[in-house]
Design an enzyme around this catalytic site. Structure first.
Site: not given
Ligand SMILES: Cc1cc2nc3c(=O)[nH]c(=O)nc-3n(C[C@H](O)[C@H](O)[C@H](O)COP(=O)(O)OP(=O)(O)OC[C@H]3O[C@@H](n4cnc5c(N)ncnc54)[C@H](O)[C@@H]3O)c2cc1C
Length: 398
Positions: A117, A120, A152, A235, A368
């Protein structure tokens, strides 16, 4: 069950038995067996005829799977192709063209093609509508440039579902389009990212001049957000097909650690184990109810609450397990760069479980964000302010 359901169950059981009589699991080639099972409509019975299914209620699938398992039939390694089976397939079914369904569904289900996928990005995680990877139309193709992250299984994937920006002059939700991307394209570079466990399940993916034929677009140009939401809904409700036995998973591991360590049976640990055991049981039963709703075709935002609970319990139980095991539990010193094809919570040690569970509250939507969803869509609380909804994407501060 109603008499008509009883009839359907009996007919289906007969179909499976006939299939097994004609395709001996012990002598038929594994892939040929799986292809034939798909063609017979016994892959996912709730899918339409010709698409691996029989148009039957989803609740009949576990019976089919159990019959195949009992006969010693090969399965399609469902945990290796989680994104393909759990997210790409239902999205294709909802929005794909007949040609796309013909091309992709069977090799997806048999596991001949693994999917990942590409959603991100460094600045588009929780705020997925901020995706900046560009797709520019060039004749019959789209030319894609950008960077994805946390992907992933990209190292094993043949295909990807991809969200890209096709019109930056529109507000962020309106200018996105959804594609199927060939991961073997020379413009794709996959680089491993190591996790806290030392292994690299996921990757950065760089896309440079990747040509995607327009026939690989899913849904209309500019409707990527709508299609991506179908993927995300699937998902968050991907909570497994069959019933989950009592005390399985993390709570079972923590309870086993408690039982096997009489010397560490302190009252405070006992209290915590009891509380988490009760919460796990409540979550298990809630999951069962949710699965029934899902089978009846009514997945709701409650799936977010389930995912939230699962992540919290996994982290608390893996922490408790370490405490019960004491110093022995801390023995985690294998930092070999592994590239696992699936998350092996129960096959690895307590240190691994503790570290890997951290990702549970991030992957598939952070806790969150899931709390926001529960607050807005389940409890009906006021939505959080969204000030950038109407502003063209190219004018947003980056
Ligand atoms: C093991 C693992 C596998 C993954 N696999 C995939 C994959 O296969 N494909 C893919 O596309 N993505 C994948 N991801 C990505 C995952 O979906 C994102 O990491 C996730 O959506 C969070 O985005 P970010 O890391 O940019 O954090 P951010 O969006 O930068 O968030 C940082 C922090 O701020 C908080 N926050 C942000 N906005 C708000 C809000 N509006 N209100 C309250 N809190 C908020 C978040 O909850 C978090 O705690 C994977 C992540 C992990 C850890």
């Amino acid at each position: 069950m109603s008499p008509s359901t009883d009839d359907a169950v009996a007919r289906l059981a007969e179909q499976v038995a006939t299939f097994l009589a004609n395709h001996d699991p012990m002598t038929t080639d594994r892939i040929e067996f799986l292809r034939a099972r798909f063609d017979a409509g016994l892959a996912w019975v709730h899918f339409p005829v010709g698409r691996g299914g029989l148009g039957l209620p989803r609740e009949l699938q576990p019976m089919v799977d159990a019959m195949f398992e009992e006969a010693g039939a090969p399965d399609n390694h469902p945990r290796v192709n989680v994104i393909g089976l759990g997210m790409a397939a239902p999205t294709l079914l909802a929005y794909g063209t007949e040609e796309q369904l013909d091309t992709y569904l069977r090799p997806l289900w048999t596991g001949e093609q693994i999917w990942c996928q590409l959603f991100s990005e460094p600045n588009a995680g929780s705020d997925l509508a901020a995706v900046a990877t560009r797709a520019v139309r060039d004749g019959e193709d789209w030319v894609v440039d950008g960077q994805k992250v946390w992907t992933s299984s990209a190292q094993n994937a043949h295909l990807a579902i991809l969200l890209a920006r096709t019109d930056p002059s529109l507000p962020k939700h309106a200018g996105l389009t959804y594609f199927i991307c060939d991961m073997t394209d020379p413009g794709i570079e996959v680089r491993p990212l190591r996790q806290i466990t030392g292994e690299a399940e996921f990757n950065e993916v760089f896309l440079t001049g990747v040509r995607i034929p327009d026939s690989n677009r899913i849904g209309a140009v500019g409707e990527g957000w709508k299609v991506a939401n179908a993927t995300l809904n699937n998902e968050r409700i991907a909570i497994g097909g069959g019933p989950v036995p009592r005390e399985s998973g993390m709570v079972g591991v923590a309870a086993a650690a408690w039982r096997s360590n009489p010397a560490r049976r302190r009252p405070d640990l006992h209290d915590r184990l009891m509380q988490l055991w009760v919460e796990s049981e409540a979550a298990r039963l809630t999951g069962q109810r949710l699965r029934q709703k899902l089978m009846a075709g009514q997945p709701g935002p409650e799936g977010s609450a389930m995912k939230l609970t699962f992540a919290r319990l996994a982290q608390q139980l893996s922490g408790l397990e370490l405490e019960v095991l004491g110093a022995e539990g801390l023995r985690y010193d294998d930092w070999t760069l592994r590239r696992p094809v699936e998350v092996d919570f129960l096959g690895r040690g307590p240190g691994y479980r503790y570290l890997r569970a951290k990702g549970n509250s991030i992957e598939g939507g952070t806790s969150e964000i899931l709390r926001n969803i529960v607050a807005e869509r389940v409890l009906g609380l006021p939505p959080e302010p969204r000030v950038d909804r109407e502003i063209p994407f190219k004018e947003l501060a980056k």
